[in-house]
Design a protein around this motif. Sequence first.
Motif: not given
Lengths: 121, 306
Positions: B208-209, B213, B98-100, B206, B130-131, B134-135, B168-169
């Motif tokens: 630790w996610d 969902r 991930t990076t923003d 769950p 997700e990395h 997701s953003l 992202p959920t």
Amino acid sequence: MDIHHKRRLLLAGAAAGGLAVATRLVLAQTPERVIKIVAKKFDFTPGEIRLKKNQPVTLEFTTLDVVMGFNLPDFAIRTDILPGATSRLRFTPDKSGEFPFHCDVFCGSGHESMTGTVIVT
Amino acid sequence: MKQAHAGAQAISRRSFLRLAGLGGAIYVSGLSGWSSAAALPGGANEDFFFIQLSDTHWGFEGAPNPDAHGTLQKAVAAVNSLEQVPDFIVFTGDLTHTTDDPQERRQRLREFKDIAAGLKVKNVHFMPGEHDASLDHGEAYQEFFGKTHYSFAHKGVNFIVIDNVSDPTGAIGETQLAWLADELRQLPPQARIVVFTHRPLFDLYPQWDWATRDGAKAVELLQAHANVTVFYGHIHQEHHHMTGHIAHHAAKSLIFPLPAPGSQPKRTPLPWDDAYPYRGLGYRQVAAEAAKPMDYQLTELPVLKG
Ligand SMILES: [Cu+2]
């Protein structure tokens, strides 16, 4: 059968009335606990939430930046936390121990470390 | 839920332990006595094998892997040096860390793609973790790798890639579930189906996610088929679990191993051990036998050859 039915209604009415009285008493004596939790990248404050078993509590969430989530799987409760709004979770912990919670809406680089613990005694 | 999981885990562990003595090779058996695969019309029923690589997290830096800039290349070299050439390769997500910064995200995806292009086998299937996705809801990922969910067929096996990270959920979403239902509707109940996904479709842990969902909805759709196996990533370790007759197999990572579900208070990476570099990292070979529709032979291979 008719008598039974009437009796059941009577009992239900009595229970409801009793509950209402009890609730009023509790409200008058000890207001239910409300704990405010502030989320921001990548942190919950407080990160440790101490609760009492069998005592109802309301958790109140706000976020300082982006959309977050609060997920406490051991009690099967979660909520989204939206900027500019307050989310509330009311529940009664029915078991004691340490239970992890986490942000479950991916919110940036560091999201994985956005965790905390509920401690029920 | 936790108890049900522990029970299922014990069962699968027992059947796996029975076979664990085979030098890293694990034979996965599902239904027995189903033998009509060879008779399926149109399916080229031959033995084949593919390679699963996962969670390369290109762009990660830190103590859990002091060779973060070299591990992926070593794995590519190891795959290239396999004596038998795999039919295809699949990366089950978290290609990048991930990076923003959207530009940096693209830079990492570009670099990852360049390194993966060094694979001799050009038939490579990608999916986001997700990395990666997701953003920005998979926007940058799609610029480099195209669709985040899709299906393909290979030698009589139907492969379905499910995206449970672009939301992202950590959900699959109703649109994609409808697509999945439609894909499955076109397949006979006995069709051989292999699902690739990033996050586990079942509630692994769950806390630790480690869940999806709405993963139960996908599993429910898949349950209608007799012959389904799921390969996923995300948890950075080998793990095997049954939901009904469906086997789920998590793969190791190529950046750092994570602890066993619930084995420590926090889901922090296991530390790098100088005495055993690259320990806990690796990739997987999956051999599919045409004669045994539910049998996949899994071989876990280390990052370093030999
Ligand atoms: Cu990962």
